[in-house]
Design an enzyme around this catalytic site. Structure first.
Site, PDB file in Angstrom:
ATOM      1  N   HIS A 126       0.832  -1.201   0.000  1.00 29.44           N
ATOM      2  CA  HIS A 126       0.000   0.000   0.000  1.00 29.44           C
ATOM      3  C   HIS A 126       0.869   1.254   0.000  1.00 29.44           C
ATOM      4  CE1 HIS A 126       0.857   0.584   4.235  1.00 29.44           C
ATOM      5  NE2 HIS A 126       0.320  -0.578   4.574  1.00 29.44           N
ATOM      6  N   HIS A 157       3.991   1.437   2.301  1.00 24.60           N
ATOM      7  CA  HIS A 157       5.140   0.673   1.808  1.00 24.60           C
ATOM      8  C   HIS A 157       5.780   1.404   0.626  1.00 24.60           C
ATOM      9  CE1 HIS A 157       2.326  -2.767   3.101  1.00 24.60           C
ATOM     10  NE2 HIS A 157       3.295  -2.803   3.984  1.00 24.60           N
ATOM     11  N   CYS A 176      -4.589 -17.664  23.858  1.00 25.66           N
ATOM     12  CA  CYS A 176      -5.894 -18.128  23.366  1.00 25.66           C
ATOM     13  C   CYS A 176      -5.685 -19.462  22.666  1.00 25.66           C
ATOM     14  CB  CYS A 176      -6.515 -17.120  22.395  1.00 25.66           C
ATOM     15  SG  CYS A 176      -8.012 -17.778  21.616  1.00 25.66           S
ATOM     16  N   CYS A 201      -6.942 -19.298  18.923  1.00 31.06           N
ATOM     17  CA  CYS A 201      -6.025 -18.647  17.974  1.00 31.06           C
ATOM     18  C   CYS A 201      -4.654 -19.300  17.982  1.00 31.06           C
ATOM     19  CB  CYS A 201      -5.839 -17.182  18.334  1.00 31.06           C
ATOM     20  SG  CYS A 201      -7.320 -16.194  18.265  1.00 31.06           S
ATOM     21  N   CYS A 258      -9.965 -12.714  24.364  1.00 28.43           N
ATOM     22  CA  CYS A 258      -9.408 -12.753  23.017  1.00 28.43           C
ATOM     23  C   CYS A 258     -10.225 -11.825  22.122  1.00 28.43           C
ATOM     24  CB  CYS A 258      -9.459 -14.178  22.467  1.00 28.43           C
ATOM     25  SG  CYS A 258      -9.159 -14.246  20.688  1.00 28.43           S
ATOM     26  N   HIS A 267     -12.037 -14.346  19.491  1.00 35.43           N
ATOM     27  CA  HIS A 267     -13.008 -15.333  19.969  1.00 35.43           C
ATOM     28  C   HIS A 267     -13.895 -14.811  21.083  1.00 35.43           C
ATOM     29  CE1 HIS A 267      -9.983 -17.930  17.984  1.00 35.43           C
ATOM     30  NE2 HIS A 267     -11.034 -18.691  17.724  1.00 35.43           N
ATOM     31  N   LYS A 317      -7.172   8.160   9.065  1.00 30.77           N
ATOM     32  CA  LYS A 317      -6.171   7.140   9.268  1.00 30.77           C
ATOM     33  C   LYS A 317      -6.405   6.014   8.251  1.00 30.77           C
ATOM     34  CE  LYS A 317      -4.145   4.542  12.987  1.00 30.77           C
ATOM     35  NZ  LYS A 317      -4.422   3.203  13.349  1.00 30.77           N
ATOM     36  N   LYS A 365      -7.656  -1.061   7.458  1.00 31.01           N
ATOM     37  CA  LYS A 365      -8.430  -2.081   6.756  1.00 31.01           C
ATOM     38  C   LYS A 365      -9.912  -1.948   7.085  1.00 31.01           C
ATOM     39  CE  LYS A 365      -5.114  -5.749   5.894  1.00 31.01           C
ATOM     40  NZ  LYS A 365      -4.528  -6.983   6.380  1.00 31.01           N
TER      41      LYS A 365
HETATM   42 ZN   LIG Z   1      -8.773 -16.331  20.028  1.00 33.19          ZN
END
Ligand SMILES: [Zn+2]
Length: 632
Positions: A19, A22, A127, A130, A144, A147, A296, A299
């Site tokens: 992007h 970079h 977690c 994850c 988390c 989750h 800013k 995503k």
């Molecule tokens: Zn998690």
């Protein structure tokens, strides 16, 4: 001045598409390397990709491919972007390459043998879903963030680098070398971090949790974790200690980074180098962030700006010029299309482009009868002095990575040359045969000034600089040492060069004539900001009826969800009223109301059509959306 110069960008993590952020770092590195080469240095420019870690392994598993295949694919994306932007890196390092892994393992082994690494306990909030630890910053209400389940405190064995013992040395070093980390605000930030005790650095993860990494040479149940892999690329790309390339370039190493990775580069990396018995880099150069149209880049906001997009729309040189000129090195800056177009039109098309067109046209049309130029006057001395001053300021600015100041200095010179043309009025000199020697002096000075620009612009707008040099028949590689005014004493053959930077017209949103069924074709281009002013919405057709005494118009009653509107559309020749009822179409919702055949119309239905009396089709949706939904 001639010497050796080694410049690195960070290696970009391949879980992302390239992007603007970079691209900015890589453009800076390209511009700086070009500048140092122009100044006579032997340069080496390194970029590359960081390819290990959980995120890559997980993304690869999701895509059903190997982690290596995922890394190959995403690394290639970065490389393609830099190639498309014409960025002249000398080497492209990938952390999955053997040449990198060998050096990482050799340095780890050396540190292990020297007692700089020990096996300890690492504790953290984990977690199980994850399969990763979360830092205090990432944890949301003790849970988390993915989750939303409670995290478990677990401890595991890991290897640690004895970073804490280097705290005093690092503070002394940073205090003793005031420009080691620059601009100064970041040096202060680093000294601020170092007011707290420096902890030892966990450098490994057990392979039971993380397989996608480089195994520790002294315990292959573990892989290196993040920084001991990534940072060492700057050394491994040169072949590591002992390699002739390393011995040649490492003493002249400059790093270029964005401020988010200040801490690892200003704290971990110097300690790692010190422990490994390697010299510290010369300078760490830190730049700020880009916001996009005042927001800013993120995503979640969906405004991540693709790396190559501005070059596709406005050209590589305009893109380079804008980012190099707009951001004060070290501070944040805003990327707005309006500011971009303003700079393109004012600085590039007007100041530079017009000067080049004007001067080359004058010279080319008077070159044939040119003779020995008359004596230089105070006007020529002004141009010569402006050129020398711009060089001085440029060199000073580039020594500090202050690209914006370097460009401002060059534009001061361009302003001086434009004033010189206005003052000396070569076109009126050309009408008086007795003024011929004076005209030749003016034209020679202009040719000299253009030659100067063809050199000093090379680091910033290499395409335009190359065209200027070509127009002047300068075929040798440009050298900064030749950037002086007052070198020429005869007019060289010069080719006309116009349209170096075409102006971008600032167009209003394309708005159809009232009553037309399709939007007026927009010539030229429309900025995203301007397009955003057109409010397009999904509308459901509730009722449709012919307009009396009109063969073209239909009166539609449409729902925009929260409101109903009457819209008159010129589609009666192509649709029966009954065919439209219940259809979802797209309307321009913020069009000025118009009255057609006595009926007020509040909007316009979008339709495609062929030229003349050909086919027409109203835009509908290929899957259902509620009435009122925004179309962009
Ligand atoms: Zn998690």
């Amino acid at each position: 001045m001639s010497g050796t110069f080694y410049l690195t960008t960070p290696i970009y993590y391949v879980n992302d598409a390239p992007h603007l952020g970079h691209a900015y770092t890589t453009i800076l590195a390209d511009a700086m390397t070009r500048y140092r080469r122009l100044a006579g240095d032997e340069t080496h420019f390194l970029t590359g990709t960081d390819e290990h870690g959980d995120k890559i392994a997980q993304a690869a598993a999701k895509a059903g491919i190997s982690a290596q295949a995922m890394a190959d694919q995403n690394s290639a994306q970065f490389r393609r972007a830099w190639d498309a932007l014409g960025l002249g890196y000398d080497d492209y390092i990938r952390t999955t390459e053997d040449r990198h892994q060998k050096v990482v393992q050799a340095i780890l082994q050396k540190l292990w043998d020297a007692g700089e690494i020990y096996l300890g306990k690492y504790g953290g909030h984990y977690c199980f879903g994850c399969e990763r630890f979360y830092t205090d910053k990432e944890i949301v209400d003790g849970k988390c963030p993915d989750h939303l389940t409670t995290l478990t405190w677990i401890e595991e064995e890991n290897y640690f680098f004895k970073m804490s013992k280097y705290q005093g040395w690092l503070i002394d070093t940073i205090q003793g070398r005031p420009d080691l980390v620059r601009p100064e605000r970041y040096r202060n930030e680093v000294l601020g971090f170092l007011r707290d005790p420096l902890l030892d650095l966990s450098i490994s993860r057990p392979r039971t949790r993380l397989e996608w990494g480089i195994p520790l040479p002294f315990d292959d149940r573990f892989v290196t974790y993040v920084w001991f892999d990534a940072l060492l690329n700057y050394v491994s790309a040169l072949g590591g200690p002992g390699d002739p390339r390393f011995e040649k370039f490492w003493p002249h190493a400059h790093h270029l980074i964005a401020k988010d990775i200040l801490k690892p580069h200003a704290i971990y990396w110097p300690c790692m180098l010190k422990a490994a018995g390697l010299d510290l880099y010369r300078h760490l150069n830190v730049h700020g962030y880009w916001t996009i149209e005042g927001q800013k880049m993120s995503k979640s906001l969906g405004n991540v700006f693709p790396a190559v997009a501005p070059a596709e729309k406005y050209g590589i040189d305009a893109y380079r010029y804008f980012v190099l000129r707009e951001m004060t090195f070290g501070l944040d800056a805003d990327f707005s299309e309006a500011a971009f177009v303003t700079r393109l039109n004012a600085d590039l098309a007007n100041d530079l482009g017009n000067l080049v067109a004007r001067a080359t046209t004058l010279i080319a049309s008077h070159a044939r009868e040119a003779g020995a130029p008359g004596p230089a006057t105070a006007d020529e001395e002004t141009v010569r002095a402006a050129a020398a001053e711009a060089r001085r300021l440029l060199d000073e600015a580039m020594a500090e990575f202050a690209f914006q100041r370097g460009l401002a200095a060059i534009w001061e010179f361009i302003g001086a040359v434009n004033r010189y043309v206005d003052t000396t009025q070569p076109w009126s000199l050309a009408r008086k045969p007795a003024e011929r020697p004076r005209l030749d002096r003016v034209l020679v000075t202009l040719a000299d000034a253009l030659g100067y620009l063809g050199i000093v612009l090379e680091p910033f707008v290499p395409g335009a600089a190359g065209k200027i040099r070509a127009a002047l028949g300068m075929t040798a590689p440009p050298r900064l040492a030749d950037a002086t005014v007052g070198r020429l004493d005869r007019l060289p053959p010069v080719q006309k060069l116009s349209g170096l930077f075409p102006r971008v017209e600032d167009r209003k949103p394309a708005v159809a004539e009232p009553g037309a069924a399709s939007p007026a074709a927009a010539a030229g281009t429309l900025s995203i900001a301007d397009f955003g002013k057109v409010e397009l919405r999904v509308a459901e057709v509730l009722a449709a009826e012919p307009v009396p005494k009109s063969r073209k118009l239909l009166k539609l009653t449409v729902s925009l969800g929260s409101e109903q509107r009457t819209v008159v559309a010129g589609i009666a020749g192509h649709y029966a009223p009954a065919d439209l009822v219940g259809k979802k179409v797209v309307v321009v919702a913020n069009l000025q109301p118009a009255t057609l055949m006595g009926i007020p119309s509040q909007g316009m239905v979008l339709a495609g059509s062929t030229e003349g009396d050909g086919a027409l089709a109203v835009l509908t949706l290929d899957r259902d959306l509620p009435a009122g939904a925004r179309v962009r």
